[in-house]
Design an enzyme around this catalytic site. Structure first.
Site, short mmCIF file in Angstrom:
data_model
loop_
_atom_site.label_atom_id
_atom_site.label_comp_id
_atom_site.label_asym_id
_atom_site.label_seq_id
_atom_site.Cartn_x
_atom_site.Cartn_y
_atom_site.Cartn_z
N HIS A 276 12.73 -9.19 3.64
CA HIS A 276 12.88 -10.46 2.93
C HIS A 276 12.02 -10.59 1.68
O HIS A 276 11.89 -11.68 1.12
CB HIS A 276 12.60 -11.63 3.88
CG HIS A 276 13.52 -11.65 5.05
ND1 HIS A 276 13.08 -11.53 6.35
CD2 HIS A 276 14.87 -11.73 5.11
CE1 HIS A 276 14.12 -11.56 7.17
NE2 HIS A 276 15.23 -11.67 6.44
N CYS B 48 7.23 -9.37 3.77
CA CYS B 48 8.18 -9.09 4.85
C CYS B 48 9.17 -8.07 4.30
O CYS B 48 9.87 -8.35 3.32
CB CYS B 48 8.88 -10.37 5.29
SG CYS B 48 10.17 -10.08 6.51
N HIS C 53 0.85 -1.19 0.00
CA HIS C 53 0.00 0.00 0.00
C HIS C 53 0.89 1.24 0.00
O HIS C 53 1.97 1.23 0.58
CB HIS C 53 -0.91 0.00 1.23
CG HIS C 53 -2.03 0.97 1.14
ND1 HIS C 53 -1.88 2.28 1.54
CD2 HIS C 53 -3.29 0.85 0.68
CE1 HIS C 53 -3.03 2.92 1.33
NE2 HIS C 53 -3.89 2.07 0.81
#
Length: 152
Positions: free
Chosen positions: A97, A94, A52
């Site tokens: 990651h 994440c 977002h």
């Protein structure tokens, strides 16, 4: 679809960090379901962050009108909760990651629900590993839950 209530999504990793993942990577839930992200990786901190523009200026990959979320960094055994109300497809990642494909997809409700928003189009700003890691919406709806190991 899972009954209303809480669903747990674990953040996992191998002991030396060669692989990291959300489990399940795909989940179908009813509107109003609370998700609890729990870091079960003893070696890494992780985030659960909705795609977002409110967070890191990313293109939205959640339904219009849905509240975006960012757990911030969760240390091992920390958790974060979010309740999803708006029907549609929610993609999250994440933060440290994402390049390794640590992403997940939640399907809230069904395509026949009023206001449903399907899968976001590829906007060219996601790493290839992330795009490959998202399970298909149809598979999530058919199975209800897709564990990470099934996608690797």
């Amino acid at each position: 679809l899972c009954a209303q209530g809480a669903e747990v999504i674990e953040m996992r990793g191998t002991p030396r960090g060669e692989r990291i993942w959300f489990n399940p990577v795909g989940l179908a839930v009813a509107p109003g379901t609370t998700l609890r992200f729990v870091n079960r990786d003893p070696a890494n901190s992780h985030t659960a962050t909705a795609y977002h523009s409110d967070f890191f200026d990313r293109a939205a990959r959640i339904p219009d009108g849905a509240a975006p979320w960012n757990s911030d960094y969760l240390l091992p055994d920390d958790s974060f909760g979010v309740t999803l109300e708006v029907p549609g497809v929610y993609d999250y990642y994440c933060l440290p990651h994402e390049m390794a494909g640590m992403v997940g997809r939640i399907v809230v409700g069904r395509p026949s629900d009023a206001g449903w928003r399907g899968e976001a189009r590829d906007t060219g700003d996601l790493p290839e590993a992330a795009l490959r890691a998202f399970p298909a919406v149809e598979a999530i709806l058919d199975r209800g839950r897709i564990d990470s190991e099934a996608t690797r």
